[in-house]
Design a protein around this motif. Structure first.
Motif, short mmCIF file in Angstrom:
data_model
loop_
_atom_site.label_atom_id
_atom_site.label_comp_id
_atom_site.label_asym_id
_atom_site.label_seq_id
_atom_site.Cartn_x
_atom_site.Cartn_y
_atom_site.Cartn_z
N ASN A 155 1.05 -1.33 -0.01
CA ASN A 155 0.29 -0.54 0.07
C ASN A 155 1.25 1.27 -0.20
O ASN A 155 2.29 1.02 0.25
CB ASN A 155 -0.81 -0.18 0.76
CG ASN A 155 -2.23 0.74 0.94
OD1 ASN A 155 -1.82 2.37 1.42
ND2 ASN A 155 -2.95 0.46 0.68
N ASN A 156 0.24 2.13 -0.71
CA ASN A 156 1.02 3.98 -0.05
C ASN A 156 2.03 3.79 -1.34
O ASN A 156 3.16 3.92 -0.65
CB ASN A 156 0.54 4.15 0.96
CG ASN A 156 1.16 4.91 0.92
OD1 ASN A 156 1.03 6.65 -0.23
ND2 ASN A 156 1.25 6.14 2.04
N ASN A 157 2.70 3.22 -2.44
CA ASN A 157 3.98 3.21 -3.51
C ASN A 157 4.04 3.92 -4.40
O ASN A 157 2.21 4.67 -4.98
CB ASN A 157 4.92 1.93 -3.50
CG ASN A 157 5.19 1.78 -1.64
OD1 ASN A 157 6.39 2.11 -1.50
ND2 ASN A 157 4.34 0.52 -1.27
N ASN A 158 4.55 3.60 -5.70
CA ASN A 158 4.29 4.44 -6.30
C ASN A 158 4.76 3.05 -7.94
O ASN A 158 4.78 3.29 -9.06
CB ASN A 158 5.56 5.14 -6.66
CG ASN A 158 5.31 6.10 -6.32
OD1 ASN A 158 4.16 7.24 -5.85
ND2 ASN A 158 6.89 6.55 -5.72
N LEU A 166 -7.72 -2.95 -3.86
CA LEU A 166 -7.09 -3.04 -4.47
C LEU A 166 -7.15 -0.95 -4.66
O LEU A 166 -7.76 -0.62 -5.82
CB LEU A 166 -7.75 -3.40 -5.90
CG LEU A 166 -7.41 -5.06 -6.18
CD1 LEU A 166 -8.15 -5.16 -7.19
CD2 LEU A 166 -5.85 -4.79 -5.70
N TYR A 167 -8.61 -0.40 -4.32
CA TYR A 167 -8.70 0.93 -4.52
C TYR A 167 -7.15 1.96 -4.49
O TYR A 167 -6.50 1.96 -4.71
CB TYR A 167 -9.47 1.76 -2.93
CG TYR A 167 -8.33 1.16 -1.69
CD1 TYR A 167 -7.87 2.68 -1.17
CD2 TYR A 167 -8.41 0.31 -0.35
CE1 TYR A 167 -6.56 2.68 -0.20
CE2 TYR A 167 -7.19 0.28 0.29
CZ TYR A 167 -6.30 2.21 0.97
OH TYR A 167 -5.73 1.62 1.82
N SER A 217 -3.80 2.41 -3.44
CA SER A 217 -2.70 3.66 -3.23
C SER A 217 -1.29 3.88 -4.37
O SER A 217 -0.70 3.85 -3.02
CB SER A 217 -2.42 4.01 -1.81
OG SER A 217 -3.79 5.10 -1.19
N ASN A 218 -1.72 3.24 -5.14
CA ASN A 218 -0.88 2.88 -5.87
C ASN A 218 -1.16 3.52 -7.30
O ASN A 218 -2.26 4.29 -7.93
CB ASN A 218 -0.10 1.98 -6.27
CG ASN A 218 1.08 1.28 -5.30
OD1 ASN A 218 1.58 1.93 -5.01
ND2 ASN A 218 0.18 0.61 -4.69
#
Length: 979
Positions: free
Chosen positions: A103-106, A150-151, A128-129
């Motif tokens: 979660n929360n990467n690029n 998968l949001y 959050s990708n």
């Protein structure tokens, strides 16, 4: 008892078994480590994984967890800035992986279908990708999956129906993607799910049936889609365990179902921004577990039910923009746990009930844009110790701002603007040391700006404009070091600016216009700042502008008009590429215009008129391609007008009049396809007026070429280019030949036609009488022959009676006081339009010089005011300037006191319905008044007709002003007009 030999053999066997087991474990871990290292190598940004090396065992790496045998069970790499794809990650090498949390990467690219090989996977979080493409239907094969997130990605296409068959899934979140409608008929119920979110996608249609069949859902979020039709009545029966329901920002219609009252566990109901109607139902007041109720943004209508006051557990109430029509029920004061309430943008009336002080935990309170009146109960500020946001703007609250407001010391936002507050600004506001934004604008506040405001060191925004404040800006303003916006425009502030204002190191927006400030501006103002807006207009500032005003080169809007500034303009203006709006007119600025301005690609309007600027027009102006207004009139500029200006295809107003420009007008001027107003009069231009072809839909309404040396015949281009023309001024040139007959049909909207002091000859074409809108006609000082066309009696716009004029006008009132401590009366209502931001047609309104009443006068289009002059105007003892001409005023001119000093008839000119002193029209009964006004209208018509014959009947013109001759001539023309 075993023999020693047997015991030794047992120990040896155990050691061999352990060694074999460790060897197998090491082999498995080695393959997993290699898979993870290969993926790391594919990432563009993986600095956080610096400890992922062969020198350390994989189970010790950041984010990696293993079981006792050394197999990787969990991979948690949350918020590490990892950039890349999952393509290089070999999932077959991680057979025991139960948790994959990235979660929360690029991360981007497609979600690999090979994820389905992770047969032990229980949690998959890729939220959050930047993943895109479709969701692989193979994820439906992950039979052990309990948690799927998968949001907040860029996933598209239909939701795979295979996901509905995950047998153990509990947490199902696909929100904030670009997913579209699946074939819902292929979906299975999801009885194990308790958390389901599909918010912010592109889902349409009615409420999804498979969701209704997921009977154990407690948290449901379908918001920000395009679901429509009514909310199903069966929802409480199908989903009886709901605690959280969010259907906001969809297209649901109909009423709020009464069946929702059966959701006894419901704590959070968010159904705002739909098309729900039928009012707020009373049953909501019986849902005792409710913590959040959001119904705003629906056309619900009706009142606020008092029974909402029973929701003792309620913490958030949002009813904004719901077309509610009622008073505020005092029962809302019983909501002792309420922390947020927004009732703004409705039609609420009445007063603020003092019982609202009972909402003791309130933090944010908003009732803006309603019809509320009365005073604000002081107890609200003494009883709300946690208040941080108080917004009551755009109502009709009266009275003083309660000094008790100083007790709400946690306040961060205080918006009281656009009300009717009176009195002074309470000094107690200086106690609100946490205040970040303070807006008291558009009220009737008087007195001084309190020195105590200097205590507000956290304040970023201070707006006090449109009040009646007096005195100087206190020097403590310099202590407000966080200030970014300072707006005190349109008050009665005076004196010099305090030098401490230069201490505002974060200032970006400074508006001081429409006050009585004097003296010079501190020379260091702007130094070290990134000012985007600086407005000094309509004051009495003098001296030079600070040369560092645009030091940060961020200036966008700059106005210093109507002051006494002198000297040169700041040289840094040339490098402010973001300039958008500049007004510097009516000062004494000097210097070369080409050295001040450069290339400003987004510049919209520039007015430097009525200064002493010199220099030539640079071709660089052509790069200001968004320019709509360019006004440089009344300066000392010279040289030719460059043809490059023709590239300004957005230009609507061009005024270069009263300068020293020479040469020919560029032949390309008709490429200015947006031009409405063009004035190059009073220069040294010469040559034939340029013509062109391909002139479809040219919007030009005003063309002024007077007092130059243009020659040739009447400009033929006007016939084809200018059907929208209202004003045409060709006076004081060297045009020759006849006036073309097409003038009566090709420019049907013409109101002003002035051609004096040329060399026109021939007869006056009778076709001029077809100009039914013509109000000003000047053909004097030419060489016409023949007689005045008798058809001129058809020019009815010159002789309308009052009844004709007033029948088509609607009188409107702003409902506010327009005459408060004024020294000048204009047609501007200070409560509706900011004085420093007039419209294009107002600021650059048309004007024309004609010979009228024995001398040359300038006439200018004004806003047409109708109705009577209020008698209270005579009480304005300080009134020094009055001009009410050229409107539709009627009735008796007020007398007495100061009004007796205004004895000039011209200040009431061209108001067909006025009578009384100083006019020669006596006020009597209606019939007499109408008869006298009709005569006055005819006199105006004939006085303009006089200009036609002036060139060859000048001797008769002198006799005409003698009363006996005038009477005879009026009778003669009256008969002529009746034929």
């Amino acid at each position: 008892m075993p023999t020693p030999e047997a015991a030794f053999a047992g120990i040896l066997l155990l050691v061999v078994s352990l060694v074999s087991a460790l060897a197998g474990a090491n082999a498995a871990t080695e393959s997993e480590a290699e898979a993870l290292l290969a993926w790391k190598a594919s990432l563009a940004a993986a600095a956080a994984l610096s400890d992922w090396t062969k020198a350390a065992p994989a189970c010790s790496w950041l984010g990696v967890s293993c079981d006792a045998a050394g197999h990787v069970l969990s991979l948690r790499l949350v918020g590490l800035g990892l950039t890349g794809t999952l393509d290089a990650l070999d999932f077959t090498a991680l057979p025991d992986l139960a948790t994959l949390d990235l979660n929360n990467n690029n991360l981007f690219g497609a979600i690999p279908a090979s994820l389905s090989r992770l047969r032990s996977l229980a949690k998959l979080d890729l939220g959050s990708n930047g993943f895109n493409g479709s969701i692989p239907p193979q994820l439906g094969d992950l039979s052990g999956l309990v948690d799927l997130r998968l949001y907040n990605n860029n996933l598209a296409d239909a939701i795979p129906h295979q996901l509905s068959r995950l047998p153990r899934i509990k947490h199902f979140d696909l929100g904030s993607n670009f997913l579209t409608d699946p074939d819902y008929s292929r979906f299975s119920p999801m009885p194990t799910v308790n958390f389901m979110s599909l918010y912010l996608n592109y889902l349409t249609g009615s409420f999804p049936e498979f969701v209704l069949n997921s009977s154990n859902v407690t948290y449901l979020d379908l918001s920000q889609n395009n679901f429509s039709r009514p909310i199903p009545d069966t929802l409480p029966k199908k989903l009886p365990n709901l605690m959280y329901l969010n259907l906001s920002v969809n297209a649901f219609s109909g009423g709020i179902p009464a069946s929702l009252s059966k959701l006894r566990k419901l704590r959070d109901l968010r159904i705002s921004t739909n098309y729900l109607t039928g009012g707020i139902p009373d049953f909501l007041g019986s849902m005792s577990q409710m913590r959040v109720l959001e119904l705003g943004g629906n056309p619900l209508g009706g009142p606020i039910p008092p029974v909402l006051g029973r929701l003792q557990m309620l913490q958030r109430l949002d009813l904004r923009s719901a077309m509610l029509v009622s008073t505020i029920p005092p029962q809302l004061g019983n909501l002792g746990n309420l922390r947020f309430t927004d009732l703004s943008m409705n039609q609420l009336s009445g007063v603020l009930p003092p019982e609202l002080a009972g909402m003791r935990k309130i933090r944010e309170f908003g009732i803006s844009s309603n019809n509320l009146a009365g005073q604000i109960p002081p107890a609200m500020f003494t009883s709300w110790p946690d208040l941080i946001n108080f917004q009551v703007f755009k109502n009709s609250f009266t009275g003083k701002i309660p000094p008790e407001i100083g007790k709400a010391t946690k306040l961060e936002i205080l918006y009281l603007f656009s009300n009717n507050f009176t009195g002074s600004i309470p000094v107690e506001i200086g106690q609100l040391v946490n205040l970040v934004q303070l807006d008291l604008s558009v009220n009737w506040l008087t007195g001084l700006i309190p020195h105590s405001l200097g205590n507000l060191k956290q304040l970023t925004r201070l707006t006090l404009f449109f009040n009646e404040l007096i005195g100087a800006i206190p020097p403590e303003i310099g202590d407000m070091t966080a200030l970014q916006v300072l707006d005190v425009n349109t008050n009665h502030l005076e004196g010099e600016l305090p030098t401490t204002i230069t201490s505002l190191g974060n200032l970006q927006y400074l508006a001081l216009f429409d006050n009585n400030f004097t003296g010079t501006i501190p020379p260091d103002l702007g130094k070290g700042l990134s000012l985007t807006d600086a407005a000094f207009g309509n004051n009495s500032f003098s001296g030079e502008l600070p040369q560092s005003l645009c030091h940060g080169l961020a200036l966008q809007n700059f106005t210093a008009n109507h002051n006494n500034f002198s000297g040169t303009l700041p040289p840094c203006l040339k490098n402010c590429a973001g300039l958008y709006h500049v007004r510097l007119e009516q000062n004494q600025f000097t210097g070369d215009i080409s050295e001040v301005f450069g290339v400003h690609p987004i510049l919209d309007s520039l007015d430097v008129s009525k200064n002493q600027l010199t220099g030539k027009l640079s071709p660089h102006w052509s790069q200001c391609t968004n320019l709509t207004v360019l006004s440089m009139n009344n300066n000392l500029m010279s040289g030719s007008i460059p043809a490059a200006l023709c590239r300004l295809t957005s230009l609507r107003s061009l005024d270069l009049s009263n300068n020293q420009f020479t040469g020919e007008l560029p032949h390309c001027w008709l490429k200015l396809k947006a031009l409405v107003f063009m004035d190059v009069s009073n220069n040294g231009l010469w040559g034939n007026f340029p013509a062109s072809t391909s002139l479809d839909d040219f919007p030009l309404q005003s063309l002024r070429l007077a007092n130059n040396s243009f020659s040739g015949e009447f400009p033929s281009v006007i016939e084809t280019c200018c059907s929208m023309l209202i004003t045409l001024d060709l006076g004081d040139n060297m045009f020759v030949g006849d006036i073309p007959s097409w003038i009566g049909t090709s420019v049907p909207l013409l109101r002003v036609l002035t051609l004096p002091s040329n060399k026109f000859s021939g007869v006056i074409p009778s076709e001029l009488s077809k100009l039914s809108n013509l109000q000003v006609l000047d053909l004097s000082k030419n060489s016409f022959t023949g007689s005045i066309p008798g058809t001129f009696g058809n020019l009815t716009s010159m002789m309308k009676t009052p009844k004709q004029v007033f029948s088509s006008k609607k009188v409107e009132s702003s409902g506010r006081h327009d005459f408060v401590q004024v020294r000048r009366i204009s047609t501007f209502s200070r409560r509706t339009v900011p004085a420093n931001n007039p419209s294009l047609l107002d600021k650059y309104r048309d004007r024309v010089n004609i010979f009228w009443k024995g001398r040359e006068q300038t006439f200018q289009k004004t806003i047409e005011i109708s109705g009577a002059i209020p008698p209270t105007i005579s009480k304005l003892n300080s009134l020094g300037v009055l001009n009410l001409s050229n409107n539709l005023l009627r009735g008796v001119i007020p007398t007495g006191s100061q009004m007796q000093t205004f004895a000039d008839e011209s200040i009431y000119g061209n108001n067909p319905g006025l009578c009384g002193f100083p006019l020669s029209i006596a006020c009597s009964d209606e019939g007499t008044e109408d008869h006298q006004e009709l005569g006055r209208g005819i006199w105006l018509w004939y006085s303009i007709i006089l200009g036609i014959v002036f060139g060859f009947w000048s001797w008769f013109g002198a006799l005409f002003f003698l009363r006996p001759w005038r009477f005879f001539f009026l009778q003669f023309l009256d008969k002529l007009g009746s034929k």
